[in-house]
Design a protein around this motif. Structure first.
Motif, mmCIF file in Angstrom:
data_model
loop_
_atom_site.group_PDB
_atom_site.id
_atom_site.type_symbol
_atom_site.label_atom_id
_atom_site.label_comp_id
_atom_site.label_asym_id
_atom_site.label_seq_id
_atom_site.Cartn_x
_atom_site.Cartn_y
_atom_site.Cartn_z
ATOM 1 N N TYR A 36 0.832 -1.199 0.000
ATOM 2 C CA TYR A 36 0.000 0.000 0.000
ATOM 3 C C TYR A 36 0.867 1.250 0.000
ATOM 4 O O TYR A 36 1.991 1.258 0.526
ATOM 5 N N LEU A 37 0.315 2.308 -0.587
ATOM 6 C CA LEU A 37 0.923 3.632 -0.521
ATOM 7 C C LEU A 37 0.121 4.483 0.455
ATOM 8 O O LEU A 37 -1.089 4.665 0.272
ATOM 9 N N ALA A 58 4.267 1.853 2.092
ATOM 10 C CA ALA A 58 5.262 2.891 1.793
ATOM 11 C C ALA A 58 4.605 4.256 1.970
ATOM 12 O O ALA A 58 3.552 4.514 1.373
ATOM 13 N N VAL A 59 5.188 5.095 2.789
ATOM 14 C CA VAL A 59 4.690 6.460 2.965
ATOM 15 C C VAL A 59 5.311 7.329 1.878
ATOM 16 O O VAL A 59 6.538 7.394 1.750
ATOM 17 N N ILE A 60 4.460 7.966 1.063
ATOM 18 C CA ILE A 60 4.978 8.829 0.014
ATOM 19 C C ILE A 60 4.254 10.174 0.061
ATOM 20 O O ILE A 60 3.187 10.303 0.645
ATOM 21 N N THR A 61 4.871 11.148 -0.563
ATOM 22 C CA THR A 61 4.282 12.483 -0.569
ATOM 23 C C THR A 61 4.474 13.116 -1.929
ATOM 24 O O THR A 61 5.221 12.621 -2.765
ATOM 25 N N GLY A 62 3.774 14.200 -2.168
ATOM 26 C CA GLY A 62 3.879 14.886 -3.444
ATOM 27 C C GLY A 62 3.191 16.220 -3.357
ATOM 28 O O GLY A 62 2.442 16.488 -2.422
ATOM 29 N N ARG A 63 3.408 17.068 -4.330
ATOM 30 C CA ARG A 63 2.802 18.403 -4.308
ATOM 31 C C ARG A 63 1.463 18.450 -5.014
ATOM 32 O O ARG A 63 0.784 19.460 -5.005
ATOM 33 N N TRP A 64 1.090 17.339 -5.671
ATOM 34 C CA TRP A 64 -0.129 17.361 -6.468
ATOM 35 C C TRP A 64 -1.082 16.261 -6.037
ATOM 36 O O TRP A 64 -0.690 15.287 -5.406
ATOM 37 N N ARG A 65 -2.338 16.434 -6.403
ATOM 38 C CA ARG A 65 -3.348 15.421 -6.120
ATOM 39 C C ARG A 65 -3.130 14.180 -6.993
ATOM 40 O O ARG A 65 -2.491 14.241 -8.042
ATOM 41 N N ARG A 66 -3.718 13.077 -6.551
ATOM 42 C CA ARG A 66 -3.686 11.868 -7.361
ATOM 43 C C ARG A 66 -4.392 12.148 -8.681
ATOM 44 O O ARG A 66 -5.426 12.817 -8.723
ATOM 45 N N ILE A 67 -3.836 11.637 -9.757
ATOM 46 C CA ILE A 67 -4.404 11.870 -11.079
ATOM 47 C C ILE A 67 -5.642 11.003 -11.268
ATOM 48 O O ILE A 67 -5.628 9.808 -10.987
#
Length: 328
Positions: A39-40, A317-326
């Protein structure tokens, strides 16, 4: 790390943020995760796009509780945006110290949220030190890692563990976390420790750190078999636009992160910029998830972990990003 932060829990729960747990599907087959649920924990849906919102929101709440009117932080970008965003919402002034050399600093966003930005001729660690010094001199709230307010950050990040347990019904076998200062990993450990002690989980997962191969104090300490942070010099690290969130000759929560890694029989894996960028691209193509390349280190870390270990249960896995999921 002792769970002695019960006095802080009401503030964080009141202002809690909930992020999705996404099942890795197409990419899991490509990476050889067949048959293993992976899982993310996607922090990219937070208001400013990263997990730093959790700590920023809690620190701003604490500053308000204490009757302070200004909050300060040193940043390589994401944390400064988060602090300035939540400070504006609460009617506080924010003063953000940013190294001039940082290319991903998101300065325009900080200014848009009303922050006073102070550029520093030096490293991230020096920006943090100058911010803390200014806090002491001016009576500002100090939201920097490596300070007495660290417990607020640990508590804020502990909620990630609680959400994972709630979604899965128990703690997973292992959780991989991108590591720079180590604050997020230490906070997640606190959350799983609490869930286990309170009977909400039957185990504490093994914690896996993913970081840059170009210099990180936690990784260097682990590589030498030291349970205490080893001293690194600035000349031993190479900072790039890709690894800025991970590179650290002085990881400001190194002691707590190493304690968590030892307690959970964890692992630390280091990756090149090329590997980080490639994994971020794979996440986008196969899972329609936008990830900062640095945070894709957690998925790489799970892949490395699986190549050497037998697992008993799901992985996260913990992940991050600047944008929403597409959207599909």
């Amino acid at each position: 790390m002792e769970d002695d932060s019960s006095s802080k829990r009401p503030v964080v729960k009141l202002l809690g943020l909930q992020t999705p747990l996404l099942r890795l599907r197409s990419l899991g087959k490509v990476l050889g995760f067949d048959g293993i649920p992976v899982y993310l924990k996607y922090e990219g849906v937070n208001p400013t796009g990263t997990h730093k919102d959790r700590a920023a929101r809690a620190h701003v709440a604490r500053a308000v509780e204490l009757g302070m009117d200004t909050i300060t932080v040193g940043t390589c970008g994401n944390y400064g945006v988060a602090i300035s965003y939540f400070a504006r919402q609460a009617g506080l002034r924010s003063v953000v110290f940013v190294p001039k050399s940082y290319e991903n600093s998101r300065v325009e966003e900080m200014k848009r949220y009303g922050a006073r930005v102070v550029f520093v001729d030096g490293s991230y660690e020096e920006a943090v030190e100058l911010s803390s010094r200014a806090a002491r001199a001016n009576g500002w709230y100090d939201a920097n890692p490596g300070t007495p307010s660290d417990e607020v950050s640990f508590e804020a990040y502990s909620a990630i563990a609680g959400e994972i347990v709630s979604e899965l019904g128990d703690a997973p076998y292992a959780v991989a976390v991108p590591v720079g200062n180590g604050t997020t990993l230490a906070g997640i450990y606190l959350g799983f420790l609490r869930a286990y002690r309170e009977g909400e989980a039957t185990r504490i997962p093994r914690l896996i750190a993913g970081t840059t191969a170009l210099g990180n104090q936690i990784a260097a300490s682990w590589r030498r078999g030291s349970v205490e942070p080893v001293t690194m010099s600035w000349s031993k690290v190479k900072e790039t636009p890709v690894n800025e969130p991970l590179v650290a000759y002085k990881s400001l929560s190194a002691a707590e992160a190493l304690e968590a890694l030892v307690a959970t029989k964890g692992r630390v894996y280091e990756f090149s910029d090329e590997e980080l960028v490639e994994m971020a691209m794979l996440l986008r193509v196969f899972e329609r998830v936008s990830s900062l390349p640095a945070s894709a280190s957690s998925v790489l870390a799970l892949k490395s972990f699986l190549s050497l270990e037998e697992v008993d249960g799901p992985l996260v896995a913990v992940i991050t990003g600047r944008w929403r999921r597409i959207k599909h």
